[in-house]
Design a protein around this motif. Sequence first.
Motif, PDB file in Angstrom:
ATOM      1  N   SER A 178       0.795  -1.145  -0.021  1.00 39.09           N
ATOM      2  CA  SER A 178       0.080   0.207  -0.033  1.00 39.09           C
ATOM      3  C   SER A 178       0.832   1.303  -0.008  1.00 39.09           C
ATOM      4  CB  SER A 178      -0.768   0.035   1.303  1.00 39.09           C
ATOM      5  OG  SER A 178      -0.195  -0.113   2.416  1.00 39.09           O
ATOM      6  N   THR A 179       2.214   1.331   0.557  1.00 35.48           N
ATOM      7  CA  THR A 179       2.865   2.342   0.271  1.00 35.48           C
ATOM      8  C   THR A 179       3.607   2.534  -0.938  1.00 35.48           C
ATOM      9  OG1 THR A 179       4.908   0.894   0.983  1.00 35.48           O
ATOM     10  CG2 THR A 179       3.541   1.844   2.705  1.00 35.48           C
ATOM     11  N   ALA A 180       3.396   1.963  -1.996  1.00 36.60           N
ATOM     12  CA  ALA A 180       4.029   1.838  -3.323  1.00 36.60           C
ATOM     13  C   ALA A 180       3.181   2.887  -4.177  1.00 36.60           C
ATOM     14  CB  ALA A 180       3.977   0.415  -4.090  1.00 36.60           C
ATOM     15  N   MET A 181       2.278   3.348  -3.807  1.00 32.36           N
ATOM     16  CA  MET A 181       1.440   4.290  -4.335  1.00 32.36           C
ATOM     17  C   MET A 181       2.182   5.831  -4.224  1.00 32.36           C
ATOM     18  SD  MET A 181      -1.011   2.721  -5.508  1.00 32.36           S
ATOM     19  CE  MET A 181      -1.825   3.739  -6.344  1.00 32.36           C
ATOM     20  N   ILE A 182       2.509   6.408  -5.471  1.00 29.77           N
ATOM     21  CA  ILE A 182       3.590   7.627  -5.856  1.00 29.77           C
ATOM     22  C   ILE A 182       2.656   8.901  -5.313  1.00 29.77           C
ATOM     23  CG2 ILE A 182       3.213   7.971  -8.117  1.00 29.77           C
ATOM     24  CD1 ILE A 182       6.429   8.711  -8.087  1.00 29.77           C
ATOM     25  N   GLY A 183       3.326   9.840  -4.737  1.00 30.26           N
ATOM     26  CA  GLY A 183       2.895  11.182  -4.262  1.00 30.26           C
ATOM     27  C   GLY A 183       2.963  11.956  -5.612  1.00 30.26           C
ATOM     28  N   THR A 184       2.191  13.072  -5.779  1.00 27.15           N
ATOM     29  CA  THR A 184       2.162  13.911  -6.848  1.00 27.15           C
ATOM     30  C   THR A 184       3.328  15.056  -6.587  1.00 27.15           C
ATOM     31  OG1 THR A 184       0.454  15.421  -5.874  1.00 27.15           O
ATOM     32  CG2 THR A 184      -0.305  13.505  -7.415  1.00 27.15           C
ATOM     33  N   ASN A 185       3.613  15.172  -5.383  1.00 24.22           N
ATOM     34  CA  ASN A 185       4.863  15.978  -5.195  1.00 24.22           C
ATOM     35  C   ASN A 185       6.217  15.276  -5.009  1.00 24.22           C
ATOM     36  OD1 ASN A 185       4.339  14.855  -2.877  1.00 24.22           O
ATOM     37  ND2 ASN A 185       4.371  16.622  -1.456  1.00 24.22           N
ATOM     38  N   GLN A 186       6.498  14.293  -5.494  1.00 27.03           N
ATOM     39  CA  GLN A 186       7.660  13.588  -5.241  1.00 27.03           C
ATOM     40  C   GLN A 186       8.794  14.433  -6.205  1.00 27.03           C
ATOM     41  OE1 GLN A 186       8.424  10.224  -7.826  1.00 27.03           O
ATOM     42  NE2 GLN A 186       9.729   9.155  -6.246  1.00 27.03           N
ATOM     43  N   GLN A 187       9.887  14.755  -5.471  1.00 24.60           N
ATOM     44  CA  GLN A 187      10.939  15.535  -6.083  1.00 24.60           C
ATOM     45  C   GLN A 187      11.343  14.822  -7.451  1.00 24.60           C
ATOM     46  OE1 GLN A 187      14.549  15.963  -3.817  1.00 24.60           O
ATOM     47  NE2 GLN A 187      14.670  18.204  -4.835  1.00 24.60           N
ATOM     48  N   TYR A 188      11.672  15.512  -8.337  1.00 33.03           N
ATOM     49  CA  TYR A 188      11.944  15.198  -9.753  1.00 33.03           C
ATOM     50  C   TYR A 188      11.139  14.068 -10.478  1.00 33.03           C
ATOM     51  CZ  TYR A 188      16.188  17.192  -7.784  1.00 33.03           C
ATOM     52  OH  TYR A 188      17.350  18.168  -7.046  1.00 33.03           O
ATOM     53  N   ALA A 189       9.813  13.783 -10.081  1.00 32.67           N
ATOM     54  CA  ALA A 189       9.088  12.782 -10.703  1.00 32.67           C
ATOM     55  C   ALA A 189       8.811  13.294 -12.073  1.00 32.67           C
ATOM     56  CB  ALA A 189       7.950  12.702  -9.953  1.00 32.67           C
ATOM     57  N   GLN A 190       9.012  14.382 -12.547  1.00 31.32           N
ATOM     58  CA  GLN A 190       8.586  14.810 -13.984  1.00 31.32           C
ATOM     59  C   GLN A 190       9.853  14.469 -14.642  1.00 31.32           C
ATOM     60  OE1 GLN A 190       9.248  16.997 -11.466  1.00 31.32           O
ATOM     61  NE2 GLN A 190       9.972  18.927 -11.795  1.00 31.32           N
ATOM     62  N   TYR A 191      10.922  14.221 -14.187  1.00 28.81           N
ATOM     63  CA  TYR A 191      12.233  13.822 -15.091  1.00 28.81           C
ATOM     64  C   TYR A 191      12.320  12.331 -15.294  1.00 28.81           C
ATOM     65  CZ  TYR A 191      13.039  18.714 -14.617  1.00 28.81           C
ATOM     66  OH  TYR A 191      12.750  19.958 -14.360  1.00 28.81           O
ATOM     67  N   ALA A 192      11.499  11.519 -14.605  1.00 30.99           N
ATOM     68  CA  ALA A 192      11.543   9.889 -14.850  1.00 30.99           C
ATOM     69  C   ALA A 192      11.870   9.467 -16.172  1.00 30.99           C
ATOM     70  CB  ALA A 192      10.386   9.299 -14.176  1.00 30.99           C
ATOM     71  N   GLN A 193      11.317   9.956 -16.874  1.00 32.02           N
ATOM     72  CA  GLN A 193      11.472   9.574 -18.555  1.00 32.02           C
ATOM     73  C   GLN A 193      12.932   9.929 -19.099  1.00 32.02           C
ATOM     74  OE1 GLN A 193       8.296   9.584 -20.895  1.00 32.02           O
ATOM     75  NE2 GLN A 193       9.416   9.178 -23.038  1.00 32.02           N
ATOM     76  N   ASN A 194      13.283  11.093 -18.679  1.00 26.75           N
ATOM     77  CA  ASN A 194      14.624  11.424 -19.046  1.00 26.75           C
ATOM     78  C   ASN A 194      15.548  10.476 -18.386  1.00 26.75           C
ATOM     79  OD1 ASN A 194      13.013  13.944 -18.459  1.00 26.75           O
ATOM     80  ND2 ASN A 194      14.289  14.747 -19.772  1.00 26.75           N
ATOM     81  N   ILE A 195      15.619  10.290 -17.242  1.00 21.68           N
ATOM     82  CA  ILE A 195      16.420   9.097 -16.435  1.00 21.68           C
ATOM     83  C   ILE A 195      16.062   7.875 -17.181  1.00 21.68           C
ATOM     84  CG2 ILE A 195      17.053   8.114 -14.492  1.00 21.68           C
ATOM     85  CD1 ILE A 195      17.563  11.137 -14.599  1.00 21.68           C
ATOM     86  N   PHE A 196      15.126   7.507 -17.530  1.00 27.43           N
ATOM     87  CA  PHE A 196      15.236   6.137 -18.114  1.00 27.43           C
ATOM     88  C   PHE A 196      15.821   6.240 -19.533  1.00 27.43           C
ATOM     89  CE2 PHE A 196      13.096   3.762 -21.716  1.00 27.43           C
ATOM     90  CZ  PHE A 196      13.103   2.450 -21.173  1.00 27.43           C
ATOM     91  N   LEU A 197      15.665   7.306 -20.260  1.00 27.12           N
ATOM     92  CA  LEU A 197      16.427   7.335 -21.520  1.00 27.12           C
ATOM     93  C   LEU A 197      17.811   7.213 -21.285  1.00 27.12           C
ATOM     94  CD1 LEU A 197      14.333  10.221 -23.400  1.00 27.12           C
ATOM     95  CD2 LEU A 197      14.453   7.754 -24.039  1.00 27.12           C
ATOM     96  N   ALA A 198      18.398   7.960 -20.113  1.00 28.67           N
ATOM     97  CA  ALA A 198      19.873   7.785 -19.936  1.00 28.67           C
ATOM     98  C   ALA A 198      20.150   6.368 -19.580  1.00 28.67           C
ATOM     99  CB  ALA A 198      20.106   8.654 -18.844  1.00 28.67           C
ATOM    100  N   ARG A 199      19.386   5.750 -18.861  1.00 28.01           N
ATOM    101  CA  ARG A 199      19.687   4.325 -18.169  1.00 28.01           C
ATOM    102  C   ARG A 199      19.621   3.555 -19.609  1.00 28.01           C
ATOM    103  NH1 ARG A 199      15.944   3.322 -13.231  1.00 28.01           N
ATOM    104  NH2 ARG A 199      16.237   1.283 -13.857  1.00 28.01           N
ATOM    105  N   LYS A 200      18.766   3.695 -20.441  1.00 32.90           N
ATOM    106  CA  LYS A 200      18.746   2.829 -21.752  1.00 32.90           C
ATOM    107  C   LYS A 200      19.908   3.141 -22.667  1.00 32.90           C
ATOM    108  CE  LYS A 200      15.395   1.747 -25.424  1.00 32.90           C
ATOM    109  NZ  LYS A 200      14.119   2.081 -26.171  1.00 32.90           N
ATOM    110  N   PHE A 201      20.306   4.570 -22.684  1.00 32.60           N
ATOM    111  CA  PHE A 201      21.678   4.774 -23.520  1.00 32.60           C
ATOM    112  C   PHE A 201      22.882   3.908 -22.723  1.00 32.60           C
ATOM    113  CE2 PHE A 201      25.505   7.344 -23.792  1.00 32.60           C
ATOM    114  CZ  PHE A 201      25.527   7.685 -25.204  1.00 32.60           C
TER     115      PHE A 201
END
Length: 261
Positions: free
Chosen positions: A140-163
């Motif tokens: 139940s604690t897995a649900m993410i909060g809307t105010n998580q720091q840097y959450a909007q950059y998650a896809q950028n970090i995925f692209l970096a990991r994929k690279f």
Amino acid sequence: MSLIKIEKFGYYISNEVYTTKCSPCRTVDCCEIEFITIANHKSVINGKEYPQEYGNILTSAPGDTRYTIGSFECFYIHFKSNSEEIKKAFGKFPKVFKVIEEDKLYSLFKSMMDIKATHNGYEFRINALLFGILAYLSDSTAMIGTNQQYAQYAQNIFLARKFIEENYGKRIVLDDIAKSANLSKGFFHKVFKSMLRCTPSEYLLKIRLQNAENLLVNSGKSIIDVSLACGFESQSYFCSVFKKYLGATPKNYRNIKRPLL
């Protein structure tokens, strides 16, 4: 049927399957989990639209109808179960939601892909990972909060990991990785470390060592060829780093881990 029977799993790229904007509508016949990695789409489940973004979890149960508008990429797993408890717990998941620390979930799916690529008779290992995914999603604690720091950059970090995971064998530096994420070098380093709890260079080293382990055990490459294939500039540096983190020289590790023929 066993407690859980995995029908299929893998990494899905919609543009390689459909050239149309919308995929055909289908009726789901098993339990499905998707972990969205690249999002430019909406999922339509039982007539309701869900705009998607990186890190979303999508679940579908038997009898659901669904189709997609737009293109995307995701890890996926489809399974069936004869356990009423598992089916009941799965049915409680929202159709689309987020989790805290998506890195942990990413690692579970990535481990599935790695096992599939390197092991015969991998069913028990994959089932264990699926139970790990279900347990993680059930928390139940897995649900993410809307105010998580840097959450909007998650896809950028995925692209970096994929690279990193696609280019670890080459000489790459922080500038290259930050560019792949479309972020400035300094800000990228800060976001990456905050989200993954390691620096980009530490992550790169981890990926290189993981692939070196695999080659040492599952290939006949020489030590120097393994070191070069995994992006290490010299055999001596490779051996030093390998022993530091794995507790054995590459030669000894190979002798210990390689299956007897």
